[in-house]
Scaffold this active site. Structure first.
Site, mmCIF file in Angstrom:
data_model
loop_
_atom_site.group_PDB
_atom_site.id
_atom_site.type_symbol
_atom_site.label_atom_id
_atom_site.label_comp_id
_atom_site.label_asym_id
_atom_site.label_seq_id
_atom_site.Cartn_x
_atom_site.Cartn_y
_atom_site.Cartn_z
ATOM 1 N N ASN A 1 -7.081 13.333 3.462
ATOM 2 C CA ASN A 1 -5.844 12.955 4.134
ATOM 3 C C ASN A 1 -4.715 13.357 3.190
ATOM 4 O O ASN A 1 -4.422 12.653 2.224
ATOM 5 C CB ASN A 1 -5.858 11.444 4.397
ATOM 6 C CG ASN A 1 -4.603 10.972 5.083
ATOM 7 O OD1 ASN A 1 -3.656 11.736 5.281
ATOM 8 N ND2 ASN A 1 -4.579 9.701 5.440
ATOM 9 N N ASP B 1 9.061 -0.203 0.328
ATOM 10 C CA ASP B 1 7.808 -0.943 0.158
ATOM 11 C C ASP B 1 8.018 -2.412 0.521
ATOM 12 O O ASP B 1 8.858 -3.095 -0.079
ATOM 13 C CB ASP B 1 7.351 -0.796 -1.297
ATOM 14 C CG ASP B 1 5.934 -1.279 -1.490
ATOM 15 O OD1 ASP B 1 5.634 -2.434 -1.125
ATOM 16 O OD2 ASP B 1 5.116 -0.491 -1.996
ATOM 17 N N HIS C 1 -1.013 7.896 14.893
ATOM 18 C CA HIS C 1 -1.915 6.868 14.349
ATOM 19 C C HIS C 1 -3.179 6.721 15.197
ATOM 20 O O HIS C 1 -3.831 5.685 15.191
ATOM 21 C CB HIS C 1 -1.211 5.486 14.246
ATOM 22 C CG HIS C 1 -0.103 5.465 13.246
ATOM 23 N ND1 HIS C 1 1.138 4.937 13.517
ATOM 24 C CD2 HIS C 1 -0.043 5.923 11.980
ATOM 25 C CE1 HIS C 1 1.918 5.067 12.461
ATOM 26 N NE2 HIS C 1 1.217 5.669 11.511
ATOM 27 N N GLY D 1 -1.594 -1.393 6.038
ATOM 28 C CA GLY D 1 -1.174 -2.080 4.802
ATOM 29 C C GLY D 1 -0.414 -3.383 5.018
ATOM 30 O O GLY D 1 -0.762 -4.419 4.445
ATOM 31 N N GLY E 1 0.171 -4.960 8.127
ATOM 32 C CA GLY E 1 -0.481 -5.782 9.147
ATOM 33 C C GLY E 1 -1.700 -6.531 8.618
ATOM 34 O O GLY E 1 -1.957 -7.677 8.985
ATOM 35 N N GLU E 2 -2.449 -5.876 7.720
ATOM 36 C CA GLU E 2 -3.659 -6.511 7.189
ATOM 37 C C GLU E 2 -3.346 -7.514 6.086
ATOM 38 O O GLU E 2 -4.097 -8.458 5.870
ATOM 39 C CB GLU E 2 -4.602 -5.437 6.603
ATOM 40 C CG GLU E 2 -5.221 -4.541 7.646
ATOM 41 C CD GLU E 2 -5.878 -3.300 7.043
ATOM 42 O OE1 GLU E 2 -6.336 -3.351 5.882
ATOM 43 O OE2 GLU E 2 -5.930 -2.267 7.741
ATOM 44 N N ASN E 3 -2.224 -7.281 5.370
ATOM 45 C CA ASN E 3 -2.020 -8.016 4.112
ATOM 46 C C ASN E 3 -0.834 -8.958 4.051
ATOM 47 O O ASN E 3 -0.704 -9.686 3.068
ATOM 48 C CB ASN E 3 -1.867 -7.010 2.953
ATOM 49 C CG ASN E 3 -3.121 -6.187 2.750
ATOM 50 O OD1 ASN E 3 -4.188 -6.742 2.548
ATOM 51 N ND2 ASN E 3 -2.996 -4.870 2.845
ATOM 52 N N HIS F 1 -0.125 -1.141 14.261
ATOM 53 C CA HIS F 1 -0.453 -0.446 13.008
ATOM 54 C C HIS F 1 0.822 -0.486 12.157
ATOM 55 O O HIS F 1 1.778 0.261 12.414
ATOM 56 C CB HIS F 1 -0.878 0.998 13.305
ATOM 57 C CG HIS F 1 -1.122 1.818 12.074
ATOM 58 N ND1 HIS F 1 -2.384 2.208 11.658
ATOM 59 C CD2 HIS F 1 -0.261 2.318 11.154
ATOM 60 C CE1 HIS F 1 -2.283 2.896 10.536
ATOM 61 N NE2 HIS F 1 -1.004 2.991 10.220
HETATM 62 P P1 ADP Z 1 0.375 4.520 4.608
HETATM 63 O O1 ADP Z 1 -1.131 4.701 4.742
HETATM 64 O O2 ADP Z 1 1.154 4.839 5.847
HETATM 65 O O3 ADP Z 1 0.964 5.122 3.369
HETATM 66 P P2 ADP Z 1 -0.310 1.732 4.209
HETATM 67 O O4 ADP Z 1 -1.101 1.411 5.437
HETATM 68 O O5 ADP Z 1 -1.033 1.861 2.912
HETATM 69 O O6 ADP Z 1 0.643 2.967 4.453
HETATM 70 O O7 ADP Z 1 0.795 0.573 4.076
HETATM 71 C C1 ADP Z 1 1.771 0.628 3.079
HETATM 72 C C2 ADP Z 1 2.649 -0.621 3.231
HETATM 73 O O8 ADP Z 1 1.821 -1.784 3.165
HETATM 74 C C3 ADP Z 1 3.709 -0.758 2.149
HETATM 75 O O9 ADP Z 1 4.957 -1.117 2.727
HETATM 76 C C4 ADP Z 1 3.186 -1.917 1.326
HETATM 77 O O10 ADP Z 1 4.220 -2.656 0.754
HETATM 78 C C5 ADP Z 1 2.478 -2.750 2.370
HETATM 79 N N1 ADP Z 1 1.543 -3.704 1.761
HETATM 80 C C6 ADP Z 1 0.370 -3.444 1.144
HETATM 81 N N2 ADP Z 1 -0.161 -4.608 0.668
HETATM 82 C C7 ADP Z 1 0.701 -5.610 0.999
HETATM 83 C C8 ADP Z 1 0.733 -7.026 0.800
HETATM 84 N N3 ADP Z 1 -0.234 -7.657 0.145
HETATM 85 N N4 ADP Z 1 1.796 -7.718 1.295
HETATM 86 C C9 ADP Z 1 2.781 -7.073 1.950
HETATM 87 N N5 ADP Z 1 2.807 -5.763 2.168
HETATM 88 C C10 ADP Z 1 1.793 -5.033 1.712
#
Ligand code: ADP
Length: 407
Positions: free
Chosen positions: A11, A295, A193, A340, A342-344, A220
């Site tokens: 990717n 971020d 996506h 990122g 949505g999951e976290n 997503h």
């Molecule tokens: P991509 O694959 O499009 O680069 P990701 O799916 O990895 O993106 O998501 C990146 C985003 O997820 C960033 O804005 C990051 O701050 C956020 N992120 C990752 N972990 C956390 C967390 N624990 N809490 C809040 N936001 C998070």
């Protein structure tokens, strides 16, 4: 390809190359509709391109490695370095095919395809539709051909498209209110996506049972962000359009925007097309709103009121797109958060679902803080879940199928 061969998934983004290696035998032994995706033998990324390349990699049963890479300054040198490293590892030597994430397949590519020169040229023609992503995706394919093309056994490169999952959308949701002369030129909503939505859709029945077949909205939320409405686990309506600029507020993209703003920038402000493109893809969204960062973690940790406003706008617009998608589906039985953010991020999920209380959605606060997987209360009219996406395993499986179909 024999079961002991492996499939490399790439990717390629603007500043990074994410990669994963899958054993063919593991893919063959796994069920795509199981709750858990097939596990990669190795995952990693080369980030910080072009100036300060570094490697993070995570073999499945060894300690993660982090190292600076000297002499790596672009995608070609990053991939040459990666292939060389894999070649020197007895475990991964037998790379039999490479699967690439390609953002835009246009009207022509609705399935994964084995790449040759003619197909590469056709994909090149889609670059204006995805200028932030497509050139890097194609650089990955070219570097793959260069590094592996001369090998015995002819290692095939397969392109897997983010647009392909959305070809099931009805014309009602793909057609812009523009004259026929524009629509005839392929100007329509495609959606992106798709590899992520496919990952969720394939596993959702095993995770959520019968409800998975109903009206499901997947959000997503990553650096790029979109929502997709599923009916019977197929795409029915998604928030992104012809390009990946439409819909939700993103890390550095504004999402839906009054098109008059672009006319104003080009005429009154005399911006060039390149300047406007850079503004829309790289300087807007959470970054442009906050003036601090794209971020979400940084913004959640900031006490600057601009960070708080940026996140409020992000959540408000996400909730609006979810509600708009519920209109297209005629309601909503389930809402799934992934990627990122949505999951976290419990805080972002809470701020979005709070805005959907009028639709009967209610989160269980402790389940949300714990990350689920089920996040809603038993009384909630909408079942809310967090499910990790896994685009790489979708690409690995599709790559194996495409190579087998072509041979
Ligand atoms: P991509 O694959 O499009 O680069 P990701 O799916 O990895 O993106 O998501 C990146 C985003 O997820 C960033 O804005 C990051 O701050 C956020 N992120 C990752 N972990 C956390 C967390 N624990 N809490 C809040 N936001 C998070």
């Amino acid at each position: 390809m024999t079961p002991d061969a492996s499939i490399l998934v790439l990717n390629c983004g603007s500043s990074s190359v994410k990669f994963a290696v899958y054993e063919v035998g593991a893919i063959e032994a796994s069920d795509p509709s199981a709750a858990q995706p097939v596990q990669a033998a190795l995952r990693g990324q080369i980030s910080g391109l072009p100036a300060s390349a570094r490697l993070d990699w995570h073999p499945s049963e060894a300690v993660p490695v982090r190292e600076a890479l000297s002499g790596v300054s672009d995608h070609a040198s990053a991939l040459a370095w990666l292939f060389d490293r894999l070649d020197h590892s007895p475990r991964y030597r037998a790379v039999g095919a490479v699967g690439h994430r390609v953002v835009h397949g246009g009207e022509r590519f609705a399935e994964p395809v084995v790449v040759d020169e003619a197909i590469l040229a056709a994909l090149e023609a889609q670059v204006p539709l995805a200028p932030l992503h497509q050139p890097h995706n194609l650089a990955g394919i070219r570097a793959g051909c260069q590094a592996l093309g001369s090998r015995a056994g002819d290692v095939k490169q397969v392109a897997c498209f983010d647009t392909a999952f959305h070809t099931t959308q009805p014309a009602l949701h793909t057609t812009f209110a523009l004259p026929l002369s524009m629509r005839e030129r392929g100007v329509r909503r495609y959606g992106f996506h798709g590899l992520s939505y496919q990952s969720i859709a394939e596993r959702l029945r095993a995770i959520a049972g019968e409800r998975a077949e109903g009206r499901v909205i997947v959000a997503h939320l990553g650096n790029g962000a979109s929502v997709c409405g599923l009916r019977a686990r197929r795409s029915h309506r998604t928030s992104m359009g012809m390009t990946a600029l439409d819909g939700l507020v993103m890390g550095s993209r504004p999402g839906s925007l009054d098109i008059g703003v672009a006319l104003f920038a080009l005429s009154t402000l005399a911006m060039s097309v390149e300047q406007l493109s850079h503004l829309l893809y790289n300087e807007s969204g959470l970054l442009g709103l906050s003036g601090i960062s794209n971020d979400v973690r940084t913004l959640l940790g900031s006490i600057d009121p601009r960070a708080a406003l940026a996140l409020e706008i992000f959540c408000e617009r996400a909730a609006q797109e979810i509600a708009a998608t519920a209109v297209a589906l005629g309601g909503c039985d389930m809402l799934v958060f992934t990627a990122g953010i949505g999951e976290n991020s419990p805080a972002i999920r809470e701020a979005i679902v709070r805005r959907l209380a009028f639709m009967g959605a209610a989160l269980d606060a402790s389940a949300n803080s714990a990350g689920g997987p089920l996040l809603s209360t038993p009384q909630s009219a909408i079942e809310v879940r967090a499910i990790p996406t896994d685009e790489e395993s979708v690409i690995a499986r599709s790559t194996l199928a495409a190579v087998r179909a072509a041979s």
